[in-house]
Scaffold this active site. Sequence first.
Site, short mmCIF file in Angstrom:
data_model
loop_
_atom_site.label_atom_id
_atom_site.label_comp_id
_atom_site.label_asym_id
_atom_site.label_seq_id
_atom_site.Cartn_x
_atom_site.Cartn_y
_atom_site.Cartn_z
N ASN A 7 3.72 -8.49 -6.80
CA ASN A 7 2.50 -8.25 -6.04
C ASN A 7 1.38 -8.15 -7.07
O ASN A 7 1.23 -7.14 -7.74
CB ASN A 7 2.65 -6.95 -5.24
CG ASN A 7 1.46 -6.70 -4.33
OD1 ASN A 7 0.44 -7.37 -4.43
ND2 ASN A 7 1.61 -5.74 -3.44
N ARG A 68 3.85 -11.87 -3.17
CA ARG A 68 3.07 -11.46 -2.00
C ARG A 68 1.68 -12.08 -2.13
O ARG A 68 1.00 -11.89 -3.15
CB ARG A 68 2.95 -9.95 -1.96
CG ARG A 68 2.01 -9.49 -0.90
CD ARG A 68 1.97 -7.99 -0.78
NE ARG A 68 1.12 -7.62 0.35
CZ ARG A 68 0.07 -6.82 0.25
NH1 ARG A 68 -0.25 -6.28 -0.91
NH2 ARG A 68 -0.65 -6.55 1.31
N HIS A 157 -0.87 -7.27 6.82
CA HIS A 157 0.35 -6.43 6.82
C HIS A 157 1.49 -7.12 7.56
O HIS A 157 2.43 -6.45 8.04
CB HIS A 157 0.11 -5.07 7.51
CG HIS A 157 -0.82 -4.15 6.77
ND1 HIS A 157 -1.70 -3.33 7.44
CD2 HIS A 157 -1.00 -3.92 5.46
CE1 HIS A 157 -2.40 -2.63 6.55
NE2 HIS A 157 -1.98 -2.98 5.34
N HIS A 185 1.27 0.47 11.29
CA HIS A 185 1.43 0.53 9.83
C HIS A 185 0.26 1.36 9.30
O HIS A 185 -0.88 0.90 9.27
CB HIS A 185 1.42 -0.90 9.26
CG HIS A 185 1.44 -0.95 7.76
ND1 HIS A 185 2.52 -1.41 7.04
CD2 HIS A 185 0.52 -0.59 6.84
CE1 HIS A 185 2.26 -1.32 5.75
NE2 HIS A 185 1.04 -0.83 5.59
N ASN A 188 -2.78 3.43 3.14
CA ASN A 188 -4.18 3.54 2.75
C ASN A 188 -4.99 2.51 3.54
O ASN A 188 -6.07 2.79 4.05
CB ASN A 188 -4.31 3.36 1.25
CG ASN A 188 -5.53 4.05 0.73
OD1 ASN A 188 -6.14 4.88 1.41
ND2 ASN A 188 -5.91 3.70 -0.48
N ARG A 218 -11.75 2.51 4.57
CA ARG A 218 -12.41 1.51 5.43
C ARG A 218 -12.73 2.11 6.79
O ARG A 218 -11.93 2.86 7.35
CB ARG A 218 -11.51 0.29 5.63
CG ARG A 218 -11.22 -0.48 4.37
CD ARG A 218 -10.53 -1.81 4.71
NE ARG A 218 -9.95 -2.40 3.52
CZ ARG A 218 -8.64 -2.59 3.35
NH1 ARG A 218 -7.78 -2.28 4.29
NH2 ARG A 218 -8.21 -3.12 2.22
N MET A 260 -4.43 11.17 2.90
CA MET A 260 -4.08 11.88 4.13
C MET A 260 -3.54 13.29 3.86
O MET A 260 -3.83 14.22 4.61
CB MET A 260 -3.08 11.06 4.94
CG MET A 260 -2.71 11.66 6.27
SD MET A 260 -4.16 12.00 7.34
CE MET A 260 -4.29 10.50 8.29
N ILE A 308 1.50 7.04 5.51
CA ILE A 308 1.14 8.09 6.46
C ILE A 308 2.11 8.09 7.64
O ILE A 308 2.60 9.15 8.05
CB ILE A 308 -0.32 7.87 6.96
CG1 ILE A 308 -1.30 8.01 5.80
CG2 ILE A 308 -0.65 8.84 8.09
CD1 ILE A 308 -2.70 7.52 6.10
N GLU A 310 5.14 7.19 7.84
CA GLU A 310 6.49 7.67 7.51
C GLU A 310 6.51 9.14 7.11
O GLU A 310 7.50 9.83 7.30
CB GLU A 310 7.06 6.86 6.33
CG GLU A 310 7.37 5.42 6.69
CD GLU A 310 7.61 4.55 5.48
OE1 GLU A 310 8.10 5.07 4.44
OE2 GLU A 310 7.29 3.34 5.54
N GLU A 361 8.44 -4.08 2.37
CA GLU A 361 7.90 -5.43 2.28
C GLU A 361 8.63 -6.25 1.22
O GLU A 361 8.86 -7.44 1.39
CB GLU A 361 6.40 -5.37 1.96
CG GLU A 361 5.59 -4.82 3.13
CD GLU A 361 4.18 -4.42 2.74
OE1 GLU A 361 4.01 -3.32 2.18
OE2 GLU A 361 3.25 -5.20 3.00
P1 AMP Z 1 0.60 3.52 1.42
O1 AMP Z 1 -0.66 2.69 1.34
O2 AMP Z 1 1.58 2.98 2.43
O3 AMP Z 1 1.23 3.80 0.09
O4 AMP Z 1 0.15 4.94 2.00
C1 AMP Z 1 -0.77 5.78 1.33
C2 AMP Z 1 -1.13 6.94 2.25
O5 AMP Z 1 0.07 7.65 2.60
C3 AMP Z 1 -2.07 7.97 1.63
O6 AMP Z 1 -3.08 8.30 2.56
C4 AMP Z 1 -1.17 9.18 1.41
O7 AMP Z 1 -1.88 10.37 1.56
C5 AMP Z 1 -0.17 9.04 2.52
N1 AMP Z 1 1.05 9.78 2.19
C6 AMP Z 1 1.98 9.47 1.26
N2 AMP Z 1 2.92 10.45 1.21
C7 AMP Z 1 2.57 11.38 2.11
C8 AMP Z 1 3.13 12.62 2.53
N3 AMP Z 1 4.25 13.10 2.00
N4 AMP Z 1 2.47 13.31 3.50
C9 AMP Z 1 1.35 12.83 4.04
N5 AMP Z 1 0.77 11.66 3.70
C10 AMP Z 1 1.37 10.96 2.75
#
Ligand code: AMP
Length: 376
Positions: A7, A68, A157, A185, A188, A218, A260, A308, A310, A361
Amino acid sequence: MLVLVINSGSSSLKYQVRETTTEEVLLSGLVERIGEAEVPDHAAALETVEAHLNRVLGDRAIEAVGHRVVHGGERFTTPVLITHEIVRAIERLAPLAPLHNPAAALGIRALLEKWPKLPQVAVFDTAFHRTLPEHAWRYAVPDDLYKLHGVRRYGFHGTSHDFVTGRAAELLGIERGRFRAVIAHLGNGASVTAIRDGRSIDTSMGYTPLEGLVMGTRSGDLDASIVTQLVIRGEYTAEEMDRILNKDSGLKGLSGDNDMRSVVEAAAEGHDGAELALEVASYRLQKYIGGYHVAVGGAQAIVFTAGIGENSWPFRQRVVDGLGALGVTLDQMSNVERSQEARIISGPDSAIPVLVVPTDEESEIARATEELALAG
Ligand code: AMP
C-alpha cells in the site's frame, strides 16, 4: 503462494507478506518519511522492504505482488495484472485521486524496476462499486460534467466492503448471492455501503472520499454552495476550502481531535464539542442505515468494521440506540466484549442482526493477486 501486499502512499509504504494457502501473515512493516534524506524515494523504501524480507523469509521467495490502488476510474472494474500500460493508466487517473494514484504508481514503478519478472497485480478501491445502478452513481448535474470530467459517484473502501460482506454472509449462514446488508466501514476515513444480492448497490463516498459520513478529518455530506459562496466572496481560496473540508473537519472540526478514542473520552468528561461530534457523526450514520435498509429491500444485517467499527463500543451503542424504529437492539455484553473475532452483537429480539466483522483488506488483495498470477 507467497504474496507481497503493498500500500504505497506519497510519503509512506505499508507492506505485508501473506501465505495465501494458510492465510498466515509472515511479516508486515511500514516505511515512513519517503522523500526525506534517509529514504529519498520509493526505490530506497523498497531496499528496506527487501532487507526485511531477506531476514524473515530466508530462502523463500516472493511469488507475486499485489498493490492497493485507490482509484480505478471507470476503466478498472476488477483487479488486473500490471503492465507498463496499466501503470500509465493509473497515473492518468491522477486528477480523480491526486494524493493517492501518483503515489501508488511510484510504488509500482519501483517494484517493476526491481523485480521485473514477478507478476504484479493492482487491486482497486473503487472496483467493488462497479455494480452501482446508474440512478445511484449519477449526480443530478449537467451531463457534460460526467462526460467531460468524469463527475460521478465512484465509491471507495471497496476491498474492505467486499471482504466484510463475504464474512458477514458466512457468519449468518446466508448464501452471499442472496445477501442484503448495510456495511459501515468506520476508520479514520469512513463509508457505508448498501449490499443487495451480495453486491454494492449504493455507497456513501462519491466522486472523492469526501462525501458521506462524518470522518476523522473530513466533513462528509454538505451543501456544495458552502464552498462556492465562500470562494466567490473571497473568504478562502479553493485550495484552502479543499484543505479545510478534508483535513480540518469531521470529528476534528467539531471536537478538536480526530481520534475516536480521545473524542469518546473527552465526551465522557463533559467536553461539549466532543459530545456534539459524536451526536453529529452517529446521527449521520443512522440516516444512511435507514436509507440503505430501504434501498436493499430490507437488510438482513447491519455490520460494523474498521478501526472505530471494530473497537469503539460506545460509538456502536450510540448508533444502534437511534435505530429503534427498525426494531434493532443491542446485546450489551456482546457489544462491550473485547474480541478480534467476527460476532453478532444484537439482542435476541433484534429485528435485524447487528455484527462486528474485522476487515482484512490485505487478505482480499493477496487472494485476488494469487488468482491473477496463477491465471497468468
Ligand atoms: P482505521 O483507519 O481503520 O485504522 O481506524 C482509525 C480509527 O479507529 C481512529 O479514529 C481510532 O481512534 C479508532 N480506533 C482504533 N482503536 C480503537 C479503540 N480501541 N477504541 C476506539 N477507537 C479506536
